[in-house]
Design a protein around this motif. Structure first.
Motif, PDB file in Angstrom:
ATOM      1  N   GLN A   1       0.920  -1.118  -0.066  1.00  0.00           N
ATOM      2  CA  GLN A   1      -0.009   0.020  -0.047  1.00  0.00           C
ATOM      3  C   GLN A   1       0.658   1.374  -0.107  1.00  0.00           C
ATOM      4  OE1 GLN A   1      -2.932   0.107   3.023  1.00  0.00           O
ATOM      5  NE2 GLN A   1      -3.431   2.142   2.585  1.00  0.00           N
ATOM      6  N   GLU A   2       1.978   1.323   0.596  1.00  0.00           N
ATOM      7  CA  GLU A   2       2.812   2.494   0.759  1.00  0.00           C
ATOM      8  C   GLU A   2       3.858   2.594  -0.227  1.00  0.00           C
ATOM      9  OE1 GLU A   2       1.845   4.937   2.977  1.00  0.00           O
ATOM     10  OE2 GLU A   2       0.307   3.593   3.729  1.00  0.00           O
ATOM     11  N   ALA A   3       3.989   1.643  -0.991  1.00  0.00           N
ATOM     12  CA  ALA A   3       5.123   1.578  -1.972  1.00  0.00           C
ATOM     13  C   ALA A   3       5.044   2.355  -3.310  1.00  0.00           C
ATOM     14  CB  ALA A   3       5.220   0.138  -2.370  1.00  0.00           C
ATOM     15  N   GLY A   4       3.838   2.863  -3.416  1.00  0.00           N
ATOM     16  CA  GLY A   4       3.419   3.783  -4.708  1.00  0.00           C
ATOM     17  C   GLY A   4       3.682   2.974  -6.205  1.00  0.00           C
TER      18      GLY A   4
ATOM     19  N   LEU B   1       5.070  -2.815  -9.927  1.00  0.00           N
ATOM     20  CA  LEU B   1       6.191  -1.887 -10.141  1.00  0.00           C
ATOM     21  C   LEU B   1       5.851  -0.489  -9.740  1.00  0.00           C
ATOM     22  CD1 LEU B   1       8.701  -1.039 -12.044  1.00  0.00           C
ATOM     23  CD2 LEU B   1       7.098  -0.159 -13.747  1.00  0.00           C
ATOM     24  N   ASP B   2       6.792   0.112  -8.875  1.00  0.00           N
ATOM     25  CA  ASP B   2       6.690   1.261  -8.271  1.00  0.00           C
ATOM     26  C   ASP B   2       6.870   2.561  -8.901  1.00  0.00           C
ATOM     27  OD1 ASP B   2       9.338   1.735  -7.645  1.00  0.00           O
ATOM     28  OD2 ASP B   2       9.123   1.366  -5.511  1.00  0.00           O
ATOM     29  N   SER B   3       6.596   3.604  -8.456  1.00  0.00           N
ATOM     30  CA  SER B   3       7.259   4.966  -9.522  1.00  0.00           C
ATOM     31  C   SER B   3       8.572   5.092  -9.428  1.00  0.00           C
ATOM     32  CB  SER B   3       6.371   6.202  -8.730  1.00  0.00           C
ATOM     33  OG  SER B   3       7.002   6.327  -7.238  1.00  0.00           O
ATOM     34  N   LYS B   4       9.470   4.523  -8.813  1.00  0.00           N
ATOM     35  CA  LYS B   4      10.824   4.743  -8.775  1.00  0.00           C
ATOM     36  C   LYS B   4      11.587   3.597  -9.599  1.00  0.00           C
ATOM     37  CE  LYS B   4      10.972   7.042  -4.303  1.00  0.00           C
ATOM     38  NZ  LYS B   4      11.439   6.908  -2.880  1.00  0.00           N
ATOM     39  N   GLY B   5      10.690   2.598 -10.038  1.00  0.00           N
ATOM     40  CA  GLY B   5      11.163   1.480 -11.175  1.00  0.00           C
ATOM     41  C   GLY B   5      11.513   0.263 -10.418  1.00  0.00           C
ATOM     42  N   ALA B   6      11.360   0.104  -9.011  1.00  0.00           N
ATOM     43  CA  ALA B   6      11.611  -0.829  -8.313  1.00  0.00           C
ATOM     44  C   ALA B   6      10.219  -1.878  -8.554  1.00  0.00           C
ATOM     45  CB  ALA B   6      11.662  -0.737  -6.685  1.00  0.00           C
ATOM     46  N   VAL B   7      10.788  -3.323  -8.435  1.00  0.00           N
ATOM     47  CA  VAL B   7       9.910  -4.489  -8.929  1.00  0.00           C
ATOM     48  C   VAL B   7       9.590  -5.163  -7.784  1.00  0.00           C
ATOM     49  CG1 VAL B   7       9.115  -6.547 -10.515  1.00  0.00           C
ATOM     50  CG2 VAL B   7      10.385  -4.532 -11.469  1.00  0.00           C
ATOM     51  N   TYR B   8       8.257  -5.583  -7.339  1.00  0.00           N
ATOM     52  CA  TYR B   8       7.894  -6.386  -6.219  1.00  0.00           C
ATOM     53  C   TYR B   8       7.361  -7.841  -6.816  1.00  0.00           C
ATOM     54  CZ  TYR B   8       8.553  -2.199  -3.626  1.00  0.00           C
ATOM     55  OH  TYR B   8       8.997  -0.913  -2.954  1.00  0.00           O
TER      56      TYR B   8
END
Length: 86
Positions: free
Chosen positions: A61-64, A78-85
């Protein structure tokens, strides 16, 4: 015919969704992620014993998160900084 997914609030705006063969995930404008379908392999972020419940995936939820993807037995975010979960 099609049925409305009742656990997702009617006022929630869906901004992204993805589907695998047996599960789907939805991202709302508020950043909430909902998943439904099979999750015996952890596709929806947990290893529950029962399948085909709709769940809110609070762990991101907090990852953007901005985009979602699904495969056979996995989900990606994918978050707004390019990190993949996964």
């Amino acid at each position: 015919g099609p049925n409305r997914v009742s656990v997702i609030p009617s006022f929630a705006s869906i901004t992204n969704f993805a589907s695998g063969p047996c599960h789907s995930i939805f991202l709302t404008k508020a950043g909430l992620i909902y998943g439904l379908g099979a999750f015996s392999k952890g596709q929806l972020g947990s290893l529950r014993k029962s399948n085909f419940e709709t769940v809110r995936m609070d762990q991101l939820q907090e990852a953007g998160i901005t985009k979602l993807a699904c495969g056979l037995e996995f989900s990606l975010a994918l978050d707004s900084k390019g990190a993949v979960y996964s």
